[in-house]
Design a protein around this motif. Sequence first.
Motif, PDB file in Angstrom:
ATOM      1  N   TYR A  48       0.782  -1.156   0.093  1.00  0.00           N
ATOM      2  CA  TYR A  48       0.075   0.114  -0.021  1.00  0.00           C
ATOM      3  C   TYR A  48       0.717   1.288  -0.044  1.00  0.00           C
ATOM      4  CZ  TYR A  48      -3.293   3.781   1.476  1.00  0.00           C
ATOM      5  OH  TYR A  48      -4.066   4.654   1.222  1.00  0.00           O
ATOM      6  N   ASP A  80      -3.620  -1.374  -3.103  1.00  0.00           N
ATOM      7  CA  ASP A  80      -3.901   0.168  -3.529  1.00  0.00           C
ATOM      8  C   ASP A  80      -3.634   0.205  -4.866  1.00  0.00           C
ATOM      9  OD1 ASP A  80      -3.420   2.877  -3.901  1.00  0.00           O
ATOM     10  OD2 ASP A  80      -1.769   2.785  -2.436  1.00  0.00           O
ATOM     11  N   PRO A  81      -5.152   0.376  -5.477  1.00  0.00           N
ATOM     12  CA  PRO A  81      -4.918   0.557  -7.187  1.00  0.00           C
ATOM     13  C   PRO A  81      -4.179   1.245  -7.504  1.00  0.00           C
ATOM     14  CG  PRO A  81      -7.329   0.392  -5.984  1.00  0.00           C
ATOM     15  CD  PRO A  81      -6.167   0.540  -4.973  1.00  0.00           C
ATOM     16  N   ARG A  82      -3.818   2.492  -6.924  1.00  0.00           N
ATOM     17  CA  ARG A  82      -2.978   3.335  -7.345  1.00  0.00           C
ATOM     18  C   ARG A  82      -1.493   2.934  -7.850  1.00  0.00           C
ATOM     19  NH1 ARG A  82      -2.806   7.517  -2.744  1.00  0.00           N
ATOM     20  NH2 ARG A  82      -2.427   5.256  -1.534  1.00  0.00           N
ATOM     21  N   ILE A  83      -1.002   1.871  -7.113  1.00  0.00           N
ATOM     22  CA  ILE A  83       0.284   1.359  -7.501  1.00  0.00           C
ATOM     23  C   ILE A  83       0.358   0.100  -8.415  1.00  0.00           C
ATOM     24  CG2 ILE A  83       1.361   2.584  -5.491  1.00  0.00           C
ATOM     25  CD1 ILE A  83       1.351  -0.102  -3.979  1.00  0.00           C
ATOM     26  N   TRP A  84      -1.036  -0.338  -8.588  1.00  0.00           N
ATOM     27  CA  TRP A  84      -1.060  -1.703  -9.259  1.00  0.00           C
ATOM     28  C   TRP A  84      -0.260  -1.819 -10.422  1.00  0.00           C
ATOM     29  CZ3 TRP A  84      -1.616  -6.697  -9.362  1.00  0.00           C
ATOM     30  CH2 TRP A  84      -1.901  -7.431 -10.386  1.00  0.00           C
ATOM     31  N   GLU A 144     -10.170  -2.721  -4.661  1.00  0.00           N
ATOM     32  CA  GLU A 144      -9.991  -1.386  -3.883  1.00  0.00           C
ATOM     33  C   GLU A 144      -9.172  -1.794  -2.743  1.00  0.00           C
ATOM     34  OE1 GLU A 144     -13.660  -0.478  -1.625  1.00  0.00           O
ATOM     35  OE2 GLU A 144     -14.707  -1.585  -3.042  1.00  0.00           O
ATOM     36  N   ASN A 145      -8.957  -0.493  -1.899  1.00  0.00           N
ATOM     37  CA  ASN A 145      -8.208  -0.657  -0.752  1.00  0.00           C
ATOM     38  C   ASN A 145      -9.158  -1.367   0.313  1.00  0.00           C
ATOM     39  OD1 ASN A 145      -7.385   1.700   1.830  1.00  0.00           O
ATOM     40  ND2 ASN A 145      -6.257  -0.132   1.329  1.00  0.00           N
ATOM     41  N   ASN A 177       4.252   7.531   3.972  1.00  0.00           N
ATOM     42  CA  ASN A 177       3.131   7.236   2.929  1.00  0.00           C
ATOM     43  C   ASN A 177       1.880   6.722   3.439  1.00  0.00           C
ATOM     44  OD1 ASN A 177       4.932   7.626   0.882  1.00  0.00           O
ATOM     45  ND2 ASN A 177       6.064   5.350   1.391  1.00  0.00           N
TER      46      ASN A 177
END
Length: 593
Positions: free
Chosen positions: A305, A333-337, A362-363, A531
Amino acid sequence: MPSADWMEVVATPAPAPAKGAKTAGKKQATKLRARDVESPQKTLRTYLAVFANSPATAQLSRKQPLQVLLQGRGDAAFQGTLPLTQIDLPQLAASNVAGLISAACRKAGREELATLLGASIQVKPASAFGPFYLDRTVMSGSAVVLEGWIANLSERAIHLVSGDLRSCVFRSSIAIKPRRDVHEHLRKADALTAASNEHGFFAVAPVADEESAREIYFLEISGNGATATFYGPVQTNFERNETEALNMVRNNAGDIQALPKEDIDRFYRPVLSVPKAAAQARKFHFGPALPSDGRRLASIIIPFYGDAFFLNCVHHLQRVLDDSFELVIVVDDPRIWPEIYTGLTSRSTSITIPTTLLQNVENYGYGRANNLGFMAASGDVLFLMNSDIMVMDAAPLKRAAETIRERASNGEPEVVVGFSLLYEDDTIQHMGMSFPKSSLVGNLHLADHPMKGLPFSLYDGDLVRQVPAVTAALLGISSPLFGKLGGFDTVYERGDFEDADLCLRAAAMGADIELHVSAGLYHLERQSIPNMGSQDLRGMVTYMNCVEFNERWANRLAETAGSGRQRRVHRIVPAQQKARRGAALGSKVKAKG
């Protein structure tokens, strides 16, 4: 290229999840379904559905949960878990189940719910509700925070219901506020019926997801309790802003450390909590296939995450592990997938350890991410490992796996194994936990890390000893024991106190909690913590989890406070102790070189 399939599991795994349930290419059935509800427009004309045991609506009755209640026209009611298609309302019309449930709710102190159950249901448009206005609606976590006013609110029994009917905020949980401006406006409009100027309100409405947050209903109970009228749906038009939502809660409810637990759960928990809808993850496979010769594996579960940088630690793991391990990487964490997936795919030919990659939809939070990883793991031993752990020497993991397996084969008590962890400058990050009281959390018991920040060379204790608890930044446990415990309890939010809780629950089942001390295991915590959100947010989450932990373990914490209860497991004579400790501490130089 990696292969992929889908898996779906519940928010919290069943007490003893079956390993065989993880069938490739198929969705897994969930233990709890609360989605068989028709749209509100259709539903309210036939029945009222209350999902009071849903994690999103636990405030309805946490200690006296109702699974499903269906209320039709008249007295028809049903309590149970049958799919709605199997409910025959006419056959239930003559039953007195509604009366029994209502009496039980009243006995449990849920007067508002008991009144609602006995009322006849009506649905009217929002325009028939009377003057009202939503000043601000902000979403954060699993809640919508609302501020606004309702004409003559002080004399009306108004509740708030989410658009999907899964959450109800009763009048007793709505903060009523004076609004002189509204009072004067209503007086001039000849719409004033109440002497009080308390027309304003503030409420925190738990929701399952963003879709269910888009609408609310105003639910009004008539003065004699005979009629419950739903007005709406009312569009919330919310914005998502965690900081703003927390400021609204703090300004209206007060500082979190000044509130009793009941109000923390009512106002802060929904805003700080990750939504608890059923979890879904897509599964990818890298590297060699799992062994088919019956060889035992240790599964290392690593949630990600916030920062994909620590994939470098995973790449390093591939160098130090042998074929007795598998990796289960959970991207929460979809942002870093994209970065994680690309990082593994681009080096897929150098992956020598069976590796499963889970793409969470999702998270879901730290606890649920690990629980998902458990559902995908194959090993008889689990290692729960933070993404910011750097393993310079895998020998401690292998020794811990042997210890866990020996306990099982000898019929001895289970064991949860923690490890000494170092910062990158060779100072101590973790050397077991204790639970002293602290003024930082209102004199509650805090999960403390003795010797944190001191040079590792100062440690002069045994290499294996029992401690009250260990951190899940790196923790070894048998797969059967983790299953019996039901994994991490997801009442704890965002990676705080759930590891201490897991250890105390394991100890309550007769397991030992051991710390294994050796060099070569680093926790890059100082690099990853920034983070995880603002310091203010982390402080609120820590305090909320601390209150939950203290209430649950009050007696046990009182017994262990101050003493640490850390005792030796293997007593070593001074000469042996010096030689073994020197070898353990000195090996860090070799590992770093």
